[in-house]
Design an enzyme around this catalytic site. Structure first.
Site, PDB file in Angstrom:
ATOM      1  N   GLY A  20      37.138  46.469  50.879  1.00  0.00           N
ATOM      2  CA  GLY A  20      35.724  46.543  50.545  1.00  0.00           C
ATOM      3  C   GLY A  20      35.507  46.995  49.112  1.00  0.00           C
ATOM      4  N   THR A  44      44.986  48.522  54.019  1.00  0.00           N
ATOM      5  CA  THR A  44      45.389  47.392  54.872  1.00  0.00           C
ATOM      6  C   THR A  44      46.074  46.296  54.064  1.00  0.00           C
ATOM      7  OG1 THR A  44      43.591  47.837  56.404  1.00  0.00           O
ATOM      8  CG2 THR A  44      44.550  45.634  56.458  1.00  0.00           C
ATOM      9  N   GLU A  68      39.200  50.962  60.713  1.00  0.00           N
ATOM     10  CA  GLU A  68      39.790  52.299  60.896  1.00  0.00           C
ATOM     11  C   GLU A  68      40.726  52.363  62.105  1.00  0.00           C
ATOM     12  OE1 GLU A  68      39.365  55.003  58.857  1.00  0.00           O
ATOM     13  OE2 GLU A  68      38.282  53.662  57.513  1.00  0.00           O
TER      14      GLU A  68
END
Length: 694
Positions: free
Chosen positions: A227, A188, A477
């Site tokens: 993350g 992303t 997702e």
């Protein structure tokens, strides 16, 4: 002439007789359905105060129900629960600072791998069903831990395994498995999330040094929400545009988005490596145990071997080669191998729904309020309004459980067979179930909190943390609206292939008859049938769901064809977007019901099967009632039948209330894992009092 007149009269009499027979048959059908039907609610006899006294019970052993739901994986869940029960220092407190939560999550993850002896990477590779059961159990411990575990193994590890080749597995797999190589999944970007093909980060090949040079060309290309990046990650799978120098032009040749392994911190002292910038994304609405960060790259050089080259490779002299002929096919293959994240989110969201429904129902069984004059107060779950709020949620939870079990089985089949049809099926089904279930759970969490009144607002009772931690599941997702569009696009593709003689995939095969059976004029007899036997017939229920989907699909195709002539394909799609989203949701509900019915039929224990049939009926009829306007507009359901469905939904909610305790106990979540004082199996108030210091 006389003979012809007699023949005409005879024909006329036959026609009249045929119509009379049809009318008589219709009247007899309705009369029989009324006589055969189990009496409905009997409003006069089933006043609300009587609900507190009369409980319709099904004979069922909770242990048998748990065994059927877990399909042999109960011991794996219990292993996780026991491990944390024996280590109070690893349990997440109600109130914890972001930085401490992050460190606790890392200690929890390390303990699971190195002390409990559980190897999530091995499970993911060799037994996906066990992996997802394991992650659901971890999610009950702490959703932040479940997400951090998913980043490490499903995303970072999964990208190396699924997009790389043997050289990558040999070099990285052991370190990923034992946490020596904590990593990130850097897809992303600030300006691009769902539209992965438009990512801007570049990886330009340098022939002189045999390296790729990773660059962030502008602020919009900053990798965002990554993350494990802010604190713990040492590596990142970076998705970037592969650029090859062109001998015929000063412009590099763009080969599309590929994945690269990029070290971001030193293995020796954990310092950030040259050319890499890392920033902390800070506090979030939830999941603050996960260290999300932002990444930028400035001329970061990595070896050519760090290209994850399963679907495309670059030789020493800069030549590109791939078994897939186009950028779009390579991109589709790449994303197709990463569907495990969506499977995990759908499965994990059901786990969150189980916890929230369990808390709300146990509290509703405990809490008494008002009642008949001069008589004891009654449980709030004995009120019809409360039953209507919670019992359909409970039924949906069971339906989602069986649907995601099916999805996991299809995913496991895909990983073994690599069959193109199974791959396509899992890709569309995981998108649809992830979108539908996470959206439903987000709404259900608020309903459950409200159903617990002021006590649902206490942090210790967990609705706040569950709601906040789960909220991002709707975006992880793939944004849910985008994913539903993928489902609609796949349905339209299947629709087109049907008319071209193509084979339909397993999940959509009911559409084979849709343009015939489902879209013919509805049977006026069936339209008016309202007996319990008919309404609770799974054939009627599934036919109703699939009729609606087929009708929506047919009308969507017609609308798109009409608008595309004037607006073009994109404009037509945008004009019909709400219709297409409704189509996708309708299809997913059809799949959920189909898998629920299959689960009921294969249940070996007759008592559990009877209980599940009751819950399945409530799920099906509640969904039909929620969209009764569609069925009425298409004359699929007559007014009398619509009223009968509504009355039966109320009655089934009342009947499920009688076994609500057993049904939530069937989820198998122990009290010390659930942790909410108002949601414990017993002693709720005493636990609650102790928490505040009495």
């Amino acid at each position: 002439m006389e003979g012809e007149s007699q023949r005409n009269l005879s024909d006329s009499r036959r026609n009249i007789s045929k119509k009379d027979q049809e009318r008589s048959a219709s009247r007899l059908e309705r009369l029989a359905s009324h006589m055969a039907a189990v009496p409905l609610v009997r409003e006069a006899q089933l006043a609300r105060q009587e609900c507190a006294k009369v409980k319709i019970k099904h004979q069922v052993h909770v242990s048998t129900l748990v065994e059927f739901l877990t399909q042999g994986h109960q011991s794996e869940q219990e292993k996780v629960y026991r491990f944390f029960l024996e280590r109070p220092h690893l349990q997440t407190p109600v109130e914890i600072h972001k930085d401490k939560h992050r460190e606790l999550c890392m200690r929890q993850l390390t303990a699971v791998v190195r002390e409990a002896g559980i190897r999530p990477m091995d499970l993911l590779l060799n037994d996906p069903a066990s992996y997802f059961v394991f992650t659901e159990a971890i999610g009950h411990i702490d959703l932040s831990l479940a997400i951090k575990l998913g980043v490490q193994f499903s995303l970072w590890g999964g990208s190396v395994i699924n997009l790389g080749t043997k050289k990558h597995r040999d070099k990285y797999l052991a370190g990923i498995s034992n946490l020596d190589y904590p990593g990130c999944f850097a897809m992303t970007e600030l300006h691009h999330g769902s539209n992965v093909q438009a990512l801007q980060t570049t990886a330009t090949f340098d022939r002189l040094t045999d390296e790729f040079v990773i660059n962030t060309p502008d602020e919009g290309a900053t990798k965002w929400w990554i993350g494990n990046a802010a604190v713990h990650g040492k590596f990142a799978t970076v998705f970037a545009r592969l650029k090859l120098p062109s001998p015929d032009s000063h412009l590099d040749k763009d080969m599309g988005v590929h994945a690269f392994i990029v070290p971001i911190r030193s293995m020796e002292d954990h310092s950030v490596l040259p050319g890499v910038e890392i920033r902390d994304c800070g506090y979030k609405v939830g999941l603050n145990g996960v260290d999300n960060g932002a990444l930028r790259f400035s001329n970061v050089r990595i070896p050519r071997d760090n290209l994850l080259n399963r679907f495309g490779d670059v030789s020493r002299d800069g030549e590109y080669n791939s078994s897939l002929p186009t950028v779009n096919k390579r991109f589709a293959a790449t994303l197709g191998e990463l569907v495990g994240g969506r499977v995990g989110l759908a499965y994990g969201s059901v786990g969150v729904l189980k916890a929230s429904v369990t808390i709300a129902i146990r509290y509703a069984l405990l809490r008494q309020q008002f009642g008949p004059p001069n008589k004891p107060e009654i449980s709030i779950l004995d009120y019809q309004s409360h039953q209507q709020r919670l019992m359909p949620l409970l039924a949906s939870t069971y339906g989602f459980h069986f649907a995601t079990q099916y999805l996991v089985n299809r995913y496991a089949e895909m990983k073994v067979t690599h069959d193109d049809e199974v791959v396509a099926d899992v890709h569309a089904l995981s998108a649809g179930l992830k979108a539908y279930i996470t959206s439903y759970t987000a709404k259900a969490l608020s309903t459950c909190r409200e159903a617990c009144g002021g006590h649902g607002y206490a942090a210790v009772n967990r609705f706040g943390s569950l709601r906040n931690d789960h909220d991002i599941f709707q975006t992880f997702e793939g944004d849910n609206t985008v994913l539903l569009q993928q489902v609609a696009a796949d349905l339209l593709k299947q629709y087109k292939e049907k008319f071209q003689g193509g084979a339909l995939s397993v999940t959509w095969n009911y559409l084979r008859e849709s343009m015939g059976t489902y879209l013919n004029q509805t049977n006026p007899v069936v339209t008016h049938r309202e007996g319990h036997g008919h309404l609770r017939d799974p054939n009627f229920q599934l036919d109703a769901f699939q009729y609606r989907t087929a009708r929506l699909l047919h009308t969507a195709a017609l609308r798109l064809r009409k608008h595309s002539q004037r607006l073009g394909s994109f404009g037509a799609w945008n004009r019909c977007l709400n219709h297409l989203l409704t189509l996708a949701e309708s299809h997913i509900e059809s799949v959920i019901l189909a898998k629920f019915i299959e689960a009921v039929n294969r249940c070996p224990d007759k008592d559990v099967r009877s209980l599940l049939k009751l819950v399945c009926d409530l799920y099906a009829l509640d969904r039909i009632w929620e969209d009764i306007g569609t069925y009425r507009n298409q004359d699929y359901v007559a007014p009398n039948k619509a009223k009968a469905i509504h009355r039966l939904v109320e009655y089934l909610s009342y009947e499920v209330r009688g076994v609500a305790k057993e049904l939530v106990d069937g989820f198998g979540v122990p009290d010390f894992v659930l942790r909410a004082p108002i949601g414990l199996q017993n002693g709720q108030y005493s636990e609650y009092m102790q928490y505040v210091g009495f």
